[in-house]
Design an enzyme around this catalytic site. Sequence first.
Site, mmCIF file in Angstrom:
data_model
loop_
_atom_site.group_PDB
_atom_site.id
_atom_site.type_symbol
_atom_site.label_atom_id
_atom_site.label_comp_id
_atom_site.label_asym_id
_atom_site.label_seq_id
_atom_site.Cartn_x
_atom_site.Cartn_y
_atom_site.Cartn_z
ATOM 1 N N CYS A 121 0.822 -1.384 -0.123
ATOM 2 C CA CYS A 121 -0.057 -0.193 0.046
ATOM 3 C C CYS A 121 0.719 1.283 -0.131
ATOM 4 C CB CYS A 121 -0.956 -0.001 1.098
ATOM 5 S SG CYS A 121 -2.134 -1.611 1.475
ATOM 6 N N ARG B 142 3.243 0.011 -5.098
ATOM 7 C CA ARG B 142 3.038 -0.649 -3.715
ATOM 8 C C ARG B 142 1.731 -1.000 -3.503
ATOM 9 N NH1 ARG B 142 6.150 0.818 0.800
ATOM 10 N NH2 ARG B 142 8.209 1.348 0.252
ATOM 11 N N TRP C 11 -3.114 -2.361 -1.575
ATOM 12 C CA TRP C 11 -2.983 -3.864 -1.817
ATOM 13 C C TRP C 11 -3.878 -4.708 -1.019
ATOM 14 C CZ3 TRP C 11 -1.086 -7.876 0.630
ATOM 15 C CH2 TRP C 11 -0.642 -9.096 0.012
ATOM 16 N N ASN D 130 -1.645 1.522 6.156
ATOM 17 C CA ASN D 130 -0.887 0.389 5.619
ATOM 18 C C ASN D 130 -0.494 -0.470 6.963
ATOM 19 O OD1 ASN D 130 -0.599 1.972 3.372
ATOM 20 N ND2 ASN D 130 1.499 2.282 3.645
ATOM 21 N N GLY D 131 -0.614 -1.948 6.756
ATOM 22 C CA GLY D 131 -0.205 -2.811 7.716
ATOM 23 C C GLY D 131 -1.637 -3.625 8.118
ATOM 24 N N GLU E 200 16.777 -17.259 -9.188
ATOM 25 C CA GLU E 200 16.241 -15.991 -9.316
ATOM 26 C C GLU E 200 15.716 -15.815 -10.752
ATOM 27 O OE1 GLU E 200 15.813 -11.770 -9.263
ATOM 28 O OE2 GLU E 200 15.660 -13.472 -7.789
ATOM 29 N N LYS F 62 11.621 -14.729 -11.504
ATOM 30 C CA LYS F 62 11.469 -13.495 -12.280
ATOM 31 C C LYS F 62 10.480 -13.844 -13.501
ATOM 32 C CE LYS F 62 12.926 -10.448 -10.593
ATOM 33 N NZ LYS F 62 13.420 -11.185 -9.205
ATOM 34 N N GLU G 140 6.940 -13.881 -11.386
ATOM 35 C CA GLU G 140 6.442 -12.980 -10.841
ATOM 36 C C GLU G 140 5.707 -12.089 -11.945
ATOM 37 O OE1 GLU G 140 9.258 -11.109 -7.412
ATOM 38 O OE2 GLU G 140 10.285 -11.248 -9.278
ATOM 39 N N HIS H 113 16.821 -36.279 -9.913
ATOM 40 C CA HIS H 113 16.225 -36.890 -8.631
ATOM 41 C C HIS H 113 14.622 -36.530 -8.632
ATOM 42 C CE1 HIS H 113 19.877 -38.241 -6.449
ATOM 43 N NE2 HIS H 113 20.492 -37.181 -6.993
ATOM 44 N N LYS I 56 5.368 -3.925 -3.914
ATOM 45 C CA LYS I 56 6.831 -4.047 -3.972
ATOM 46 C C LYS I 56 7.596 -4.252 -2.610
ATOM 47 C CE LYS I 56 10.961 -2.771 -5.700
ATOM 48 N NZ LYS I 56 11.498 -3.907 -6.533
#
Length: 607
Positions: A2, A27, A74, A100-101, A480, A484, A487, A503, A602
Amino acid sequence: MCGIVAYTGKQQAAPIMMDGLRKLEYRGYDSAGLCVQENQHLDTVRAKGKLVELDTALQIHPLKGSTGIGHTRWATHGAPSVENAHPHASMDGKFAVVHNGIIENYALIKEKLKQEGVTFQSETDTEVIAHLVAKFYQGSLAQAVADALAHLEGAFGIVVVSALEPGVLIGARRGSPLVLGIGEDEFFLASDAAAIVDHTQKVVYLNDNDMVEVNGTYRITNQARAEVRREVQNIDFRADQVAKGNFPHFMLKEIFEQPETVVNSLRGRLLPDLGTAKLQGLNLVQQELRGIERIIIVACGTSFYAGKVGEYIIEELAGIPVEVEYASEFRYRNPIIGPKTIVFAISQSGETADTLAAVREAKQKGATVLGICNVVGSTIARETDGGVYLHAGPEIGVASTKAFTSQVTVLTLIALLLGRMRHVSPEEGRRICEALRDIPSQIGEILKQNDAIRIIAEEYKNNRNFLYLGRGYNYPVALEGALKLKEISYLHAEGYPAAEMKHGPIALIDADMPTVVICPTDDLFDKMLSNMQEVKARGGRILAVTDADDGRLAGLANHIIRIPKTCHKLSPLLTVVPLQLLAYHIAVLRGCDVDTPRNLAKSVTVE
């Protein structure tokens, strides 16, 4: 999570807040709203969806007034909707809040307020704050907010405005960032300095449990309502650094900034003649660094994978055992921390909730904790015993790119410093310094292949599953690279150590599941060729990222992306760049919004 922007001054508040929210939309982007105070009245406009929807709503219902609060959301409690969008108001409409939170005990508070006759209009946890402030108001908005906060459990960054006190803003934080901007006869509150950099360079970063009263001037108090002093700082980046420039997306801009950001991470820190590094943020613990017997790295997401690269290079150069832990797990167990253990906390934002909790847990156990952060003045930067800034500049794209390479660069400098304190010779140190100085121009060479990588992406955009393989230093790069792709394109991808393919994952390989193989010409190159043979034998398609001119590759790989040669320790700084571009182009070709991918935000400031 947010974004918050608030303003009070002589200008119209709504345009300033909208400008700030645009810079914070990364955000949170499922709904947004503004509330402006004028003539002892609060006027609110909210909209579901991205900020363009709020823009449209404001064309129909413009807001006038010089004090207000704004928010881009968000979703946590309650689905995206106009009703759940912030700001939220009290029943009498006299008080409004952005938040926010997460308020962990909101359900108990809500039930009690309902019994007292309060009617709720949303499913959010935030709405209880507005009703509590109204309940406790007895002529002082600051005191009412303080009384309300005393009943809240959880994390928050909030700003409250009231129709009863013109020109007044009350902000508070506990576990979620909030910054005060100081202008000429005007003040700003925001969850990120990027929102207000166009209007002021002077800011105060609030500490946990701080509350700020803004009313023609400002006053900061702690949880006991005693006045406290906080340093006025200058924002360390320019307004143009939070603009896309000529790039279609922030993510692509930030990928292309990496030659510069790696230079910034190295600037003034390499001592090539001595073959070592100088890190001023570690000066306070230099003697302690010499006696380290164990290192723990705590991080989340991309920062965790950078930490894994750091584990390999610190162990190789310094001979110190390193453990890399998910911060989200570290905080919930009983980690063993001895007197010669140092904890490194890695976070781009410096506000990641789980990493911050891990920092506090480690400090509680008596550890020296050092931060590796990008944001000056962030909570982790303030609460650690020392550390190193990345100097990568603002990273707006939700999928981290330049922060990863900057984190790996800084970890390499730390490894070099520790290694030279122990058994790394000056000659080897000088070789590493020379190789590091070449990295920015080598990244630039890779970026020249952008168009070619886009053409390769055309070949793979319709595949639904991908396997990424790497060994040694490039196993974390495989993780990574897969992250990417997941995401921003919403395709399933998994990173694996190449030897582990046999395996289990090898059962998945067929013509419809491409394998991305990271195979620089290090000691493990022949092993990677064997892995590629196994994929090829099962009809799999291979995309190889390599610095090799080995003819054997041509018969195995369907596509090859070549990178410049560097020492094997630094190869992740190069091998990751093609994977960033590949993910970017596949996502764009699939019509995805790469800067604001669904369900993501973010900075993860709530658990």
